[in-house]
Design an enzyme around this catalytic site. Structure first.
Site, short mmCIF file in Angstrom:
data_model
loop_
_atom_site.label_atom_id
_atom_site.label_comp_id
_atom_site.label_asym_id
_atom_site.label_seq_id
_atom_site.Cartn_x
_atom_site.Cartn_y
_atom_site.Cartn_z
N ASP A 1 42.17 25.44 33.77
CA ASP A 1 43.06 26.51 33.29
C ASP A 1 44.31 25.94 32.61
O ASP A 1 45.28 26.67 32.39
CB ASP A 1 43.45 27.49 34.40
CG ASP A 1 44.12 28.74 33.84
OD1 ASP A 1 43.69 29.21 32.78
OD2 ASP A 1 45.10 29.22 34.43
N TYR B 1 37.90 39.17 32.44
CA TYR B 1 39.06 38.83 33.29
C TYR B 1 39.65 40.13 33.82
O TYR B 1 40.01 41.01 33.02
CB TYR B 1 40.09 38.04 32.48
CG TYR B 1 41.21 37.42 33.31
CD1 TYR B 1 41.03 37.11 34.66
CD2 TYR B 1 42.44 37.10 32.73
CE1 TYR B 1 42.05 36.52 35.40
CE2 TYR B 1 43.46 36.50 33.47
CZ TYR B 1 43.26 36.23 34.81
OH TYR B 1 44.27 35.65 35.55
N HIS C 1 38.09 33.29 37.16
CA HIS C 1 38.91 33.12 38.36
C HIS C 1 38.48 34.02 39.52
O HIS C 1 39.33 34.64 40.21
CB HIS C 1 40.39 33.32 38.02
CG HIS C 1 40.80 32.72 36.70
ND1 HIS C 1 40.29 31.52 36.24
CD2 HIS C 1 41.64 33.15 35.71
CE1 HIS C 1 40.81 31.26 35.03
NE2 HIS C 1 41.62 32.22 34.70
N ASN D 1 51.74 31.59 32.36
CA ASN D 1 52.37 32.64 33.19
C ASN D 1 52.53 32.29 34.66
O ASN D 1 52.75 33.20 35.47
CB ASN D 1 51.59 33.96 33.07
CG ASN D 1 51.49 34.44 31.65
OD1 ASN D 1 52.50 34.50 30.95
ND2 ASN D 1 50.29 34.75 31.19
O1 0GZ Z 1 46.60 34.97 34.55
C1 0GZ Z 1 47.04 34.68 33.40
O2 0GZ Z 1 48.22 34.89 33.05
C2 0GZ Z 1 46.10 34.13 32.41
C3 0GZ Z 1 46.35 34.34 31.06
C4 0GZ Z 1 45.42 33.96 30.15
C5 0GZ Z 1 45.57 34.26 28.73
O3 0GZ Z 1 46.66 34.65 28.34
O4 0GZ Z 1 44.56 34.13 28.02
O5 0GZ Z 1 44.31 33.29 30.53
C6 0GZ Z 1 44.05 33.02 31.84
O6 0GZ Z 1 42.99 32.42 32.10
C7 0GZ Z 1 44.96 33.44 32.80
#
Ligand code: 0GZ
Length: 316
Positions: free
Chosen positions: A267, A167, A191, A272
Site C-alpha cells: 500500500d 474498495y 484490504h 491518508n
Molecule cells: O484508505 C485510503 O485512504 C486509501 C486511499 C487510496 C486511494 O486514494 O486510492 O487507496 C487505498 O488503497 C487506500
C-alpha cells in the site's frame, strides 16, 4: 536506498493539512520474500508537476514517483508491482501508465475509467499492462458513481479478461452485496473490506465478509493494510517485529480459508494515514504472521498474483 532522490516533495501542489509523507530509509525486512514475489497493491502519486492531481480529488498527497516505488521494490526484495490507480488521480491514468511503461515489464496496473472510455483506449491500456479497474465506495475518497455505469464498465472490461477491484468499508457490505455479487468478472477486495478489528474475528461483521468469499468463488481479497486497520498496534516502527497484532487474526483467517484467492501489497505510499507512517521493511515482517508456511507465502506472494496479473506465464 539513497536518501537524496528519495525525499518526498509536493511539486506544484499544496499537500492536505496534516499529510504524512512516506517513510524514507525503510529497514531491510527480516522476512525474505520468495523469489518472484509481487507487491500487489501500491500506488504512484504524480509527480504532480508531470502528472497533475485530479481536480475532483479528496486529498492532495506528497509526490511518490515510479522511480521511488521501484527503488522500494528492490530494497524489500520484491520482483514486481501491481500499481493501483489512486483516487487523487481520478480517472486520469497517465502516472500509472507511465509507471507501467518504465517498469521493464515488471509492473501491471489497475486503472480507474469512466463509461465514456472507448474500446480503443481500453485496448491501449491492456497493451500497456492494465489488467483491472477499480471501483471505490469509500465516501471520504470519491463521489458516488451510479451502479449502472459501473456495471456497464465491468461488462465491457470482461472481454479483455480484466477483473474489478472494489474498495469499501465493512459496514457497507450488506448494502453493496447485490451489486458486488452481480459483477461478471473476478472481484478483488481491497484490504479485506476494511474490518473493524476492535470487533471479534468470529463476530457477525467479519463472518459476513467470509461468507461473501465462501459463496462467491470469483471473489479474492488483499490481506493488506494492517497499518490502516490496527487499533491497538504496536506499529511497524523502531524495529518492531510483531506489529499490528490485532489485525493478524483477520488476515490469517482469510489466508487459511482461501489460500488461492489472496494477495498482499505494501500500500505504499500509504495515503491518508493520520497517526503514523510505517517502516515498509517492518511491514513486510507482518507477512509470516498471516501466511505461516512457505507454501502459503508462495501462494500469497507469487502464484496468486501471477495467475491474476501475468496469466500468460502460467504453464499448463
Ligand atoms: O484508505 C485510503 O485512504 C486509501 C486511499 C487510496 C486511494 O486514494 O486510492 O487507496 C487505498 O488503497 C487506500
Amino acid at each position: 536506498m539513497s536518501q537524496d532522490n528519495n525525499k518526498p516533495v509536493s511539486g506544484d501542489f499544496t499537500k492536505t493539512a496534516g499529510w504524512l509523507d512516506w517513510y524514507t530509509g525503510p529497514s531491510k525486512p527480516r522476512f525474505q520474500v520468495p523469489a518472484g514475489a509481487v507487491d500487489a497493491h501500491c500506488h504512484v502519486f504524480g509527480p504532480g508537476a508531470a502528472f497533475p492531481y485530479a481536480p475532483e480529488r479528496k486529498y492532495t498527497p506528497c509526490d511518490a514517483s515510479r522511480e521511488q516505488l521501484f527503488a522500494l521494490r528492490d530494497h524489500l526484495g520484491f520482483d514486481r508491482n501491481v500499481v493501483v490507480q489512486a483516487t487523487c488521480h481520478g480517472a486520469d491514468n497517465r502516472a500509472l501508465l507511465d509507471a507501467l511503461a518504465n517498469s521493464n515489464g515488471r509492473a501491471r496496473g489497475v486503472a480507474t475509467v469512466r463509461r465514456s472510455i472507448s474500446d480503443t483506449e481500453l485496448q491501449a491500456m491492456h497493451d500497456a499492462g492494465v489488467r483491472g479497474v477499480r471501483f471505490n465506495f469509500v465516501k471520504r475518497l470519491v463521489d458516488f458513481t451510479p451502479k449502472d455505469e459501473l456495471l456497464e464498465i465491468a461488462s465491457r472490461i470482461a472481454k479483455w479478461g480484466w477483473h474489478v477491484v472494489i474498495y469499501f468499508e465493512a459496514v457497507d457490505l450488506p448494502e453493496l452485496w447485490d451489486f458486488f455479487t452481480a459483477l461478471p468478472t473476478t472481484v478483488v477486495v481491497d484490504h479485506m473490506g476494511r474490518p473493524d478489528t476492535s470487533k471479534p474475528v468470529d463476530g457477525p461483521e467479519f463472518e459476513l465478509f467470509l461468507k461473501f468469499m465462501r459463496q462467491h468463488p470469483n471473489v479474492w481479497s488483499k490481506v493488506s493494510c494492517p497499518e490502516r486497520l490496527s487499533v491497538t498496534g504496536p506499529k511497524a516502527l523502531n524495529g518492531e517485529q510483531n506489529a499490528y497484532t490485532d489485525v493478524s487474526p483477520f488476515a490469517r483467517r482469510v489466508v487459511e480459508e482461501f489460500p488461492d484467492r489472496v494477495l498482499w501489497g505494501t500500500d505504499w505510499p500509504h495515503p491518508n494515514l493520520k497517526d503514523h507512517m510505517p517502516d515498509d521493511g517492518l511491514l513486510v515482517d507482518f507477512i509470516p504472521h498471516i501466511a505461516t508456511t512457505a507454501e502459503r507465502q508462495q501462494q500469497l506472494l507469487v502464484s496468486n498474483p501471477l495467475r491474476l496479473y501475468w496469466p500468460e506465464e502460467q504453464k499448463g
